[in-house]
Design a protein around this motif. Structure first.
Motif, mmCIF file in Angstrom:
data_model
loop_
_atom_site.group_PDB
_atom_site.id
_atom_site.type_symbol
_atom_site.label_atom_id
_atom_site.label_comp_id
_atom_site.label_asym_id
_atom_site.label_seq_id
_atom_site.Cartn_x
_atom_site.Cartn_y
_atom_site.Cartn_z
ATOM 1 N N GLY A 67 0.539 49.822 50.510
ATOM 2 C CA GLY A 67 -0.640 49.221 50.767
ATOM 3 C C GLY A 67 -1.755 49.928 49.943
ATOM 4 O O GLY A 67 -2.865 49.471 49.413
ATOM 5 N N PRO A 68 -1.863 51.256 50.478
ATOM 6 C CA PRO A 68 -2.740 52.190 49.556
ATOM 7 C C PRO A 68 -3.094 51.887 47.987
ATOM 8 O O PRO A 68 -4.007 51.839 47.290
ATOM 9 C CB PRO A 68 -2.505 53.439 49.953
ATOM 10 N N GLN A 69 -1.837 51.813 47.566
ATOM 11 C CA GLN A 69 -1.590 51.612 46.013
ATOM 12 C C GLN A 69 -2.198 50.366 45.766
ATOM 13 O O GLN A 69 -2.851 50.493 44.463
ATOM 14 C CB GLN A 69 -0.168 51.606 45.456
ATOM 15 N N PHE A 70 -2.043 49.287 46.086
ATOM 16 C CA PHE A 70 -2.445 47.896 46.045
ATOM 17 C C PHE A 70 -3.942 47.935 46.066
ATOM 18 O O PHE A 70 -4.484 47.470 45.155
ATOM 19 C CB PHE A 70 -1.881 46.882 46.840
ATOM 20 N N ASN A 71 -4.382 48.513 47.179
ATOM 21 C CA ASN A 71 -5.819 48.732 47.207
ATOM 22 C C ASN A 71 -6.668 49.685 46.326
ATOM 23 O O ASN A 71 -7.616 49.320 45.866
ATOM 24 C CB ASN A 71 -6.350 49.421 48.548
ATOM 25 N N ALA A 72 -5.860 50.858 45.943
ATOM 26 C CA ALA A 72 -6.389 51.306 44.676
ATOM 27 C C ALA A 72 -6.278 50.550 43.531
ATOM 28 O O ALA A 72 -7.150 50.719 42.502
ATOM 29 C CB ALA A 72 -5.616 52.780 44.357
#
Length: 167
Positions: A67-72
């Motif tokens: 999730g954090p990687q996709f948001n990044a």
């Protein structure tokens, strides 16, 4: 009351389609609208517009991105739509406490998941610098490749400066 409902239903069936075609035209209308929308999309005309199109296509989250990687990744695409960035500079922007604050591993995974032409980004950055002020060839390459500057590789910086007409 039941007689009125039956009468209205029969009347509705008779009036529905005057030509006898009771088929659903909603799919035909939808297809026509889709065709007219896709035909009106402009082709990119400048290097900046082409670079924006290259990285702005929607990318769905994959099993390999958290999730954090996709948001990044979403943030990275937004930055690349605004300005030229090197790989190292974009990772720094995403992971900096003064930037987005993602972890370095999440920022790195996000940037590496995009299909970015870093030479094209160096060209964009070089043109942006030349639009602001004059640079010698070596001065622009230094600005593009410096760790205090844009952090492009030396090869990318040379390409950008040459493509922008500084060399």
């Amino acid at each position: 009351m039941l007689g009125i409902l039956v009468g209205l239903t029969v009347l509705g069936a008779l009036v529905g389609e005057p030509d006898g075609d009771s088929g659903d035209r909603s799919s035909e209308i939808s297809d026509e609208n889709t065709q007219s929308l896709s035909a009106s999309e402009p082709e990119p005309t400048t290097a900046d517009e082409a670079a924006e199109v290259e990285i702005s296509a929607d990318q769905q989250p994959t099993a390999r991105l958290s999730g954090p990687q996709f948001n990044a990744q979403r943030s990275a695409r937004q930055y690349l739509n605004m300005s030229g960035f090197s790989r190292a500079g974009l990772i720094e922007q995403l992971s900096s406490a003064y930037g987005d604050g993602y972890s370095v591993p999440d920022a790195t995974a996000a940037v590496d998941s995009l299909n970015v032409n870093w030479n094209r980004q160096a060209e964009r950055s070089a043109r942006q610098y030349l639009d602001m002020m004059g640079f010698s060839c070596s001065g622009l390459i230094e600005q593009l490749s410096s760790s205090a500057g844009d952090r492009y590789t030396l090869s990318e910086a040379r390409h950008g400066a040459q493509a922008a007409g500084a060399c």
